[in-house]
Scaffold this motif. Sequence first.
Motif, PDB file in Angstrom:
ATOM      1  N   SER A 299       0.742  -1.190   0.001  1.00 55.11           N
ATOM      2  CA  SER A 299       0.038   0.026   0.073  1.00 55.11           C
ATOM      3  C   SER A 299       0.826   1.241   0.042  1.00 55.11           C
ATOM      4  O   SER A 299       0.627   2.330  -0.754  1.00 55.11           O
ATOM      5  N   LEU A 300       2.067   1.263   0.687  1.00 53.67           N
ATOM      6  CA  LEU A 300       2.978   2.451   0.778  1.00 53.67           C
ATOM      7  C   LEU A 300       3.533   2.920  -0.537  1.00 53.67           C
ATOM      8  O   LEU A 300       3.269   3.827  -0.957  1.00 53.67           O
ATOM      9  N   VAL A 301       3.999   1.725  -1.167  1.00 56.49           N
ATOM     10  CA  VAL A 301       4.681   1.968  -2.508  1.00 56.49           C
ATOM     11  C   VAL A 301       3.553   2.359  -3.469  1.00 56.49           C
ATOM     12  O   VAL A 301       4.001   3.276  -4.284  1.00 56.49           O
ATOM     13  N   LYS A 302       2.449   1.803  -3.443  1.00 57.42           N
ATOM     14  CA  LYS A 302       1.514   2.483  -4.254  1.00 57.42           C
ATOM     15  C   LYS A 302       1.075   3.973  -4.047  1.00 57.42           C
ATOM     16  O   LYS A 302       0.704   4.645  -5.031  1.00 57.42           O
ATOM     17  N   SER A 303       0.844   4.284  -2.783  1.00 58.97           N
ATOM     18  CA  SER A 303       0.697   5.474  -2.461  1.00 58.97           C
ATOM     19  C   SER A 303       1.733   6.603  -2.922  1.00 58.97           C
ATOM     20  O   SER A 303       1.440   7.819  -3.314  1.00 58.97           O
ATOM     21  N   LEU A 304       2.946   6.175  -2.517  1.00 54.02           N
ATOM     22  CA  LEU A 304       4.038   7.095  -3.131  1.00 54.02           C
ATOM     23  C   LEU A 304       4.251   7.227  -4.466  1.00 54.02           C
ATOM     24  O   LEU A 304       4.449   8.397  -5.165  1.00 54.02           O
ATOM     25  N   LYS A 305       3.918   6.292  -5.325  1.00 50.01           N
ATOM     26  CA  LYS A 305       3.987   6.174  -6.791  1.00 50.01           C
ATOM     27  C   LYS A 305       2.685   7.126  -7.364  1.00 50.01           C
ATOM     28  O   LYS A 305       3.085   8.026  -8.215  1.00 50.01           O
ATOM     29  N   GLN A 306       1.616   7.189  -6.576  1.00 49.28           N
ATOM     30  CA  GLN A 306       0.481   7.726  -6.963  1.00 49.28           C
ATOM     31  C   GLN A 306       0.868   9.056  -6.823  1.00 49.28           C
ATOM     32  O   GLN A 306       0.278  10.277  -7.531  1.00 49.28           O
TER      33      GLN A 306
ATOM     34  N   ASN B 259       3.716  10.426  -7.135  1.00 54.98           N
ATOM     35  CA  ASN B 259       4.707  10.896  -8.075  1.00 54.98           C
ATOM     36  C   ASN B 259       6.168  11.322  -7.205  1.00 54.98           C
ATOM     37  O   ASN B 259       7.005  11.674  -7.616  1.00 54.98           O
ATOM     38  N   LEU B 260       6.320  10.533  -6.169  1.00 59.58           N
ATOM     39  CA  LEU B 260       7.449  10.621  -5.084  1.00 59.58           C
ATOM     40  C   LEU B 260       8.252   9.424  -5.503  1.00 59.58           C
ATOM     41  O   LEU B 260       9.558   9.301  -5.163  1.00 59.58           O
ATOM     42  N   ILE B 261       7.886   8.332  -5.988  1.00 60.27           N
ATOM     43  CA  ILE B 261       8.721   7.237  -6.587  1.00 60.27           C
ATOM     44  C   ILE B 261       8.577   7.028  -8.077  1.00 60.27           C
ATOM     45  O   ILE B 261       7.332   7.168  -8.735  1.00 60.27           O
ATOM     46  N   SER B 262       9.699   7.364  -8.871  1.00 62.11           N
ATOM     47  CA  SER B 262       9.578   7.219 -10.395  1.00 62.11           C
ATOM     48  C   SER B 262       9.636   5.763 -10.838  1.00 62.11           C
ATOM     49  O   SER B 262       9.276   5.411 -11.895  1.00 62.11           O
TER      50      SER B 262
ATOM     51  N   VAL C 193      13.860   1.525  -4.493  1.00 63.46           N
ATOM     52  CA  VAL C 193      12.872   2.338  -5.323  1.00 63.46           C
ATOM     53  C   VAL C 193      13.664   3.655  -5.699  1.00 63.46           C
ATOM     54  O   VAL C 193      14.851   3.885  -5.060  1.00 63.46           O
ATOM     55  N   VAL C 194      13.597   4.210  -6.860  1.00 62.95           N
ATOM     56  CA  VAL C 194      14.145   5.451  -7.329  1.00 62.95           C
ATOM     57  C   VAL C 194      13.154   6.407  -6.705  1.00 62.95           C
ATOM     58  O   VAL C 194      12.085   6.662  -7.247  1.00 62.95           O
ATOM     59  N   TRP C 195      13.613   7.350  -5.839  1.00 60.36           N
ATOM     60  CA  TRP C 195      12.778   8.382  -5.336  1.00 60.36           C
ATOM     61  C   TRP C 195      13.150   9.732  -6.064  1.00 60.36           C
ATOM     62  O   TRP C 195      14.127  10.049  -6.579  1.00 60.36           O
ATOM     63  N   SER C 196      11.974  10.330  -6.458  1.00 59.70           N
ATOM     64  CA  SER C 196      12.103  11.607  -7.170  1.00 59.70           C
ATOM     65  C   SER C 196      11.513  12.877  -6.421  1.00 59.70           C
ATOM     66  O   SER C 196      10.562  12.740  -5.650  1.00 59.70           O
ATOM     67  N   THR C 197      12.221  13.841  -6.556  1.00 63.49           N
ATOM     68  CA  THR C 197      11.898  15.073  -6.012  1.00 63.49           C
ATOM     69  C   THR C 197      10.700  15.582  -6.968  1.00 63.49           C
ATOM     70  O   THR C 197      10.910  15.361  -8.334  1.00 63.49           O
ATOM     71  N   ILE C 198      10.015  16.653  -6.509  1.00 61.89           N
ATOM     72  CA  ILE C 198       8.811  17.115  -7.394  1.00 61.89           C
ATOM     73  C   ILE C 198       9.575  18.641  -7.772  1.00 61.89           C
ATOM     74  O   ILE C 198       9.977  19.416  -7.190  1.00 61.89           O
ATOM     75  N   PRO C 199       9.866  18.730  -9.252  1.00 62.46           N
ATOM     76  CA  PRO C 199      10.515  19.802  -9.956  1.00 62.46           C
ATOM     77  C   PRO C 199       9.741  20.982  -9.308  1.00 62.46           C
ATOM     78  O   PRO C 199       8.496  21.091  -9.587  1.00 62.46           O
ATOM     79  N   THR C 200      10.463  22.108  -9.279  1.00 66.36           N
ATOM     80  CA  THR C 200       9.901  23.456  -9.079  1.00 66.36           C
ATOM     81  C   THR C 200      10.604  24.443 -10.004  1.00 66.36           C
ATOM     82  O   THR C 200      11.596  24.081 -10.508  1.00 66.36           O
ATOM     83  N   ALA C 201      10.263  25.694  -9.692  1.00 70.33           N
ATOM     84  CA  ALA C 201      10.615  26.927 -10.348  1.00 70.33           C
ATOM     85  C   ALA C 201      12.378  26.928 -10.136  1.00 70.33           C
ATOM     86  O   ALA C 201      13.055  27.406 -11.004  1.00 70.33           O
TER      87      ALA C 201
END
Length: 529
Positions: free
Chosen positions: A393-400, A402-405, A429-437
């Motif tokens: 459930s945790l992996v699914k939530s993190l993917k939804q 967009n924290l896990i690519s 997993v490969v963790w992704s930051t959320i891009p900002t300006a």
Amino acid sequence: MKSDKSNLSVERSDCPSNYSTTPTLFSNVGKIYLLPVHLSSDKYEFWVSTLAAHGAEIAHELPEAQIVLANLTSPQRTEMELRRRGALQLAQISVLQLKWAQKSLTEGVVHDRRDYILYSKPAHGVYEMKSMKRTKGNFTKNQNNVDSASDSSSKSAAPRKRTRKASEVVKELDPIYLKPHSCERPHPLVCQNEELSSLLKKIRHIRELLSNEISVRAYSSAIASIRSYPYKIENANEISRLPGCGGKIVKLVDEYLKTGAIESETKKLDEPDMQAVERLYNIWGVGGKTAFDWYNKNGWKAVQDVKEHGWNELSKAQKAGVMHYDEFSEELTHDQVRFIADQIQQHAKAIFPDAQSVVCGSYRRGSQIHSDVDIVLSVPSDEPGVHLVLLESLVKSLKQSNLISEVLSISTFNSSHQRSGSLLDLALVVWSTIPTAEHTLKHYRVDIICVDWAIVGCAVVGWTGGTTFERDIRIHAKDIGLKCSSSGIFDRKTGQIVDTSASTIDAAEQRVFEVLRLPYFPPELRNTG
């Protein structure tokens, strides 16, 4: 060096019913310690009980023994085992092949020890190590170091002249620093000999690149001892009493003390061949042997070579390592690790409000820079399989979110989608930051470990490290008849799991040390290097 395993012949089947029934056979030989090497739990217990039944006084600690019995044939391996246990500094010690006891039992009399000596250090301090092969009276090149009492042929020879250096001041040392396993000693984050430790780690890294696993383990043991040593090293000889610090290490330390460097070894890192292997080694999912083979057999020298010529043969993790090579090479700060861990914890609590987490690895040991994130999660519950539900459930939530690519691997179900029965499951997993300006998309390596509450202490200990600390915990556990891993502690004889459960994660971790009969060291004292 050829392994002793092929030469071992002391088996339980070698203990026939025609052994002596004399209950006082070993009554006058002194305390006997049985070295738990190459002996199963059953065989170890058999020999201890057999020796005791024939009058032997069994020593439960190596320093108490007058005689040590070992299921070995190589003097070199024997010395290594003694050094690993911190026993070389003992004033008097004699190690015999276990066959000596077997022969004595068969003949009903205590057999002559001289044919079975593996290692001897008499009271006057002269070391003895000799080959067990006495064909035609020939010994190994160490024969001149054997005391005259060891061989009658030496009586007619002139005594060998020995010279001694002026004795050096040896600092008083608490016995804890001579304990054979690193898990029995404290290792601070910053030690008294930090620069020396760093240089030795460079040499160990060279051995990793050369795929020399035995040498890597040997350097790891020496580094751990030096990191634990509570004094600034002023002369190389003072470390010779430490576990794992043999002649080679003493020589390197002497070079460091005289020159401030160990260029005889570390300069190899500057060689083009070594640098090429290191570039390949730095790909996530690639070990020393793979990198070495890629360079030597395939001629690959850079990441691009792997991408162009070997892409289809790479594992999923290795492909991620190639694609994110530069990003994965960057170190994470303490704050970055904490930020990622907090986000994982928030998602976990949304699934199970009671979920608890511990950030492990170098973060927990106090370091401020990290190569990845290791986080252990668990839910206080007696219900089986809760940790498995949490992980999925945790992996699914993190993917939804967009924290896990990418999920590189996840160990939850087997091929038939039945519960695996494991008390520990994990996702790489490969963790992704959320891009900002202000920031572009970045990727990090994260290991998410979900465990049953019954073994949470074992998981936290296992994933905290350091690597040598954990390796020695496994060795120590084997010595006392247990099998220890992140997935629990098990009795080697029965296969049953040993209870390490507690009401809190901290208490469960301390319970692990208690079960293993080890002193508890907080994470910041487990930095074996």
